[in-house]
Design an enzyme around this catalytic site. Sequence first.
Site, PDB file in Angstrom:
ATOM      1  N   ARG A   3       0.825  -1.201  -0.104  1.00 55.89           N
ATOM      2  CA  ARG A   3      -0.496   0.108   0.032  1.00 55.89           C
ATOM      3  C   ARG A   3       1.197   1.134  -0.329  1.00 55.89           C
ATOM      4  NH1 ARG A   3      -5.334   0.835   2.488  1.00 55.89           N
ATOM      5  NH2 ARG A   3      -5.588   3.083   2.602  1.00 55.89           N
ATOM      6  N   HIS A  61      -7.290   0.869  -6.856  1.00 56.63           N
ATOM      7  CA  HIS A  61      -7.627   0.589  -5.709  1.00 56.63           C
ATOM      8  C   HIS A  61      -8.125  -0.997  -6.419  1.00 56.63           C
ATOM      9  CE1 HIS A  61      -7.642  -0.491  -1.545  1.00 56.63           C
ATOM     10  NE2 HIS A  61      -8.627   0.387  -1.283  1.00 56.63           N
ATOM     11  N   GLN A 111      -9.521  -3.562  -3.954  1.00 57.46           N
ATOM     12  CA  GLN A 111     -11.138  -2.904  -3.233  1.00 57.46           C
ATOM     13  C   GLN A 111     -12.095  -3.429  -4.073  1.00 57.46           C
ATOM     14  OE1 GLN A 111     -11.913  -1.365   0.322  1.00 57.46           O
ATOM     15  NE2 GLN A 111     -14.078  -1.836  -1.047  1.00 57.46           N
ATOM     16  N   ASP A 169     -16.723   7.506  -2.465  1.00 54.63           N
ATOM     17  CA  ASP A 169     -15.446   7.652  -1.867  1.00 54.63           C
ATOM     18  C   ASP A 169     -15.182   9.101  -1.153  1.00 54.63           C
ATOM     19  OD1 ASP A 169     -13.154   6.853  -0.715  1.00 54.63           O
ATOM     20  OD2 ASP A 169     -12.098   7.307  -3.299  1.00 54.63           O
ATOM     21  N   CYS A 195     -15.942   2.507  -0.232  1.00 58.26           N
ATOM     22  CA  CYS A 195     -15.067   1.915   0.191  1.00 58.26           C
ATOM     23  C   CYS A 195     -14.172   1.965   1.504  1.00 58.26           C
ATOM     24  CB  CYS A 195     -13.748   1.892  -0.482  1.00 58.26           C
ATOM     25  SG  CYS A 195     -12.643   3.998  -0.398  1.00 58.26           S
ATOM     26  N   ARG A 197     -13.599  -7.570   1.462  1.00 56.22           N
ATOM     27  CA  ARG A 197     -11.718  -7.183   1.296  1.00 56.22           C
ATOM     28  C   ARG A 197     -11.361  -8.553   2.019  1.00 56.22           C
ATOM     29  NH1 ARG A 197      -9.979  -2.766   1.151  1.00 56.22           N
ATOM     30  NH2 ARG A 197      -7.947  -3.751   0.794  1.00 56.22           N
TER      31      ARG A 197
END
Length: 315
Positions: A104, A131, A134, A231, A270, A298
């Site tokens: 990440r 991402h 996700q 988001d 998310c 996830r």
Amino acid sequence: MTRHFLKDHDITPAEQAELLRFAAAMKNDRHGFDSLNHQGRLRSVAVVFEKPSTRTRLSFQIGIAELGGHPVVLDSQSSQLGRGESIADTAQVLSRYVDAIVIRTFGDDRIAELAQHATVPVVNALTDGWHPCQLLADLQTVAEHRRESLHTLRGTKLAFVGDAAFNMGNSTVIACSMAGMHVRVGAPAGYQPADDVLERAAEINAETGGSVTVTDDAVKAVTGADVVSTDAWLSMGMKDHEQRVADLTPYQLNAALLGHAAEDAIVLHCLPAHRGEEITDAVMDGPQSRVFDQAENRLHAQKALLAWLIGGDRR
């Protein structure tokens, strides 16, 4: 050849569907897979964090352990990455110790360089531009809601409202196109997906039958949608907070906007959420929200990905 998962389209639409079926199986039998335990040899996975994390850290660390593997969690403060060791050197060292690298990080150039020099699979746990893990969880959540074969994600209408110029917007456009879905992005100028992302989506949609429409009208984007996603507007390191909030407030996911979606539409975010900014409490905690199912998925989606990439398990 080593397979990496840096962007959603590093796999094919058929492989995406295969992974989602595998993720559903893993959710139904959470402790029934030991794909990272090969004849008593536990595969090790480095999980590297250059950004703070809650769900990503927990889901990967727990998922690797549940697959019978050994998670090795590193961050820049406790490793030489924080003291200037090069990405190339780090990639070569980690490749001699572990069976895969999950990272990440910030710029996509960093993960691209890591993958260039690594001899084991590299997985994108979030960059500024993408991402993809996700979105596997998001698609799994949509499929669960529809209670249908994953193949029938094709034709599902998803609206993404707010800031679509970064990782979640890009991955939503590409991953949903791969599933043959119809994506409508509602975002103001300056917050819309880049031309190269839309061009790649158009190429994918020519194969899958999906579509992408971009509009600056939030109501037009959401009207009739089966899924409404958003988001955070404010991420780490972003400046001009007041201007961003002013620009994006008309795209807040609230009850009035959600009322234009299909009656049985679901809501995705998310996380982490800035309640009262991009989404209201009434929507986040309401009956149409699948935000916490999405967060749970996830774990299952990433377990399927790691078993598929590292363990060769494609049950």
